[in-house]
Enzyme design. Structure first.
Site, short mmCIF file in Angstrom:
data_model
loop_
_atom_site.label_atom_id
_atom_site.label_comp_id
_atom_site.label_asym_id
_atom_site.label_seq_id
_atom_site.Cartn_x
_atom_site.Cartn_y
_atom_site.Cartn_z
N ARG A 109 -6.38 6.90 7.83
CA ARG A 109 -5.61 5.83 8.48
C ARG A 109 -5.80 5.98 9.98
NH1 ARG A 109 0.33 3.44 7.30
NH2 ARG A 109 -0.93 2.59 5.63
N HIS A 136 -7.23 -3.34 5.51
CA HIS A 136 -6.34 -2.52 4.67
C HIS A 136 -6.74 -2.74 3.20
CE1 HIS A 136 -3.12 0.00 3.64
NE2 HIS A 136 -2.08 -0.71 4.02
N GLN A 139 -4.43 -1.84 0.17
CA GLN A 139 -3.32 -2.78 0.01
C GLN A 139 -3.78 -4.01 -0.76
OE1 GLN A 139 0.00 -2.35 1.18
NE2 GLN A 139 0.22 -3.99 -0.29
N ASP A 231 3.62 -10.49 6.41
CA ASP A 231 3.55 -9.11 6.93
C ASP A 231 4.25 -9.12 8.28
OD1 ASP A 231 2.86 -6.46 7.46
OD2 ASP A 231 0.78 -6.91 7.99
N CYS A 270 3.45 -6.42 2.08
CA CYS A 270 2.88 -5.08 1.92
C CYS A 270 3.92 -3.99 2.20
CB CYS A 270 1.69 -4.91 2.85
SG CYS A 270 2.08 -5.20 4.59
N ARG A 298 0.18 0.39 -5.54
CA ARG A 298 -0.72 1.12 -4.64
C ARG A 298 -1.24 2.37 -5.35
NH1 ARG A 298 -0.42 0.57 0.87
NH2 ARG A 298 -2.17 2.03 0.75
#
Ligand code: CP
Ligand code: NVA
Length: 325
Positions: A109, A136, A139, A231, A270, A298
């Site tokens: 990340r 991402h 996700q 988001d 998310c 996830r």
């Protein structure tokens, strides 16, 4: 050879890296979720360690990777940036070369997407993007898995994304274009998704038949949609851009906006959510909200991705264990 194993070099940096395998990855993820009792016998990562580097905070990604790696028989190692030499005295490329000698895979990340690309370029083991400023993919994999669980036919699903043209939207539109969902997004002027990513998604859509459209009008995007997605307006690393917030007036997902959706609409996010900003409590806590299914998924989606990238025969092994044809 590295660390006694042959070098493997397939990575997941953007969701289209999985284009040919995405449907299978998600079908296997759904199978794992349905049959969790098999986990003790299915250990493609037995004897192996997977390292996860974090330059930004994380709840879902960190915990779902740690638990998922353990469920696959592996040893999860979480490497917080301040605890390792990366960034301070050691380059991304040297970090990649060193970690490849110990680990079966690396998740990362980071801020700049170029950093995860550089890590992958110098790694002999699979690298998985665990969120960069522009993508991402993990996700998006969990998001499409969740949509598959809730709707029988992806070709009939119309996704509306309302909010910032960010990392989450990029991989969501690419994944929708790969799997044949229609997607409309509404972003404020000046906060549109990357033109290059939209072009890539349009190219993928020519093969799947999905339709893609972008505008600055949330009502236009949500009208008739089955999935409404938002988001945060300010992503990690953008906290200094306070002026950005004001651009999102009229982009909140609230009861008025969802009244334009199809009768079977679901709400997705998310997470983490900034309640009262991009979404109201009434919507995120409504029976139509599937945000916690997304969060759970996830783990199953990432287990399926790890199995594919670390051991191409893992799915066959699973099928044998489960006596699936
Ligand atoms: N959705 C997501 O990536 O959450 P975290 O930042 O908590 O990992
Ligand atoms: N766009 C958000 C996603 C968090 C999971 C961010 O990058 O902070």
């Amino acid at each position: 050879m590295t660390g006694g194993r042959e070098a493997v070099a397939s990575h997941l940096l953007v969701i289209d890296d999985l284009a040919d395998d995405l449907r299978s990855v998600l079908n296997w993820a759904i199978t794992f979720k349905r049959d969790p009792d098999i986990a003790p016998e299915f250990t493609p990562l037995a004897g192996l360690a997977v390292g996860s580097i974090y330059e930004k905070p994380s709840t879902r990604t960190r915990v779902s990777f740690e638990v998922g790696i353990s469920r696959l028989g592996g040893h999860p190692l979480t490497l917080l940036k301040n605890d390792i030499q990366l960034g301070g005295s050691e380059s991304v490329s040297d970090t990649a070369k060193v970690l490849s000698r110990y680990l079966a895979a690396i998740t990362y990340r980071c801020f700049a997407h170029a950093d995860v690309e550089e890590l992958a370029a110098h790694s002999d083991v699979p690298v998985i993007n665990a969120l960069s400023d522009s993508h991402h993919p993990c996700q998006a994999a969990a998001d499409l898995m969740t949509i598959m669980e809730h709707f029988d036919d992806l070709d009939e699903v119309n996704i509306a994304y309302v909010g910032d043209g960010n990392n989450v939207l990029h991989d969501l539109m690419l994944a929708a274009a790969i799997l044949g969902c229609d997607i409309s997004w509404a972003t404020p002027e000046g906060h549109e998704p990357s033109v290059e990513v939209v072009e890539r998604a349009r190219h993928l859509a020519t093969q799947s038949g999905s339709s893609l459209s972008g505008s600055n009008d949330p009502v236009e995007a949500v009208s008739g949609a089955n999935v409404i997605y938002t988001d945060v307006f300010i992503s990690m690393g953008e906290e200094h851009l306070e002026h950005k917030q004001s651009a999102f007036e009229g982009f909140q997902v609230n009861e008025e906006l969802v009244s334009y959706a199809a009768d079977d609409w679901v709400f997705m996010h998310c997470l983490p959510a900034h309640r009262g900003e991009e979404v109201t409590d009434e919507v995120i806590d409504s029976p139509n909200s599937i945000v916690f299914d997304q969060a759970e998924n996830r783990m199953w989606a990432q287990m399926s991705i790890l199995a594919l990238l670390c051991d191409r025969s893992a799915w066959e092994t699973y099928a044998e264990l489960m006596e699936i044809d």
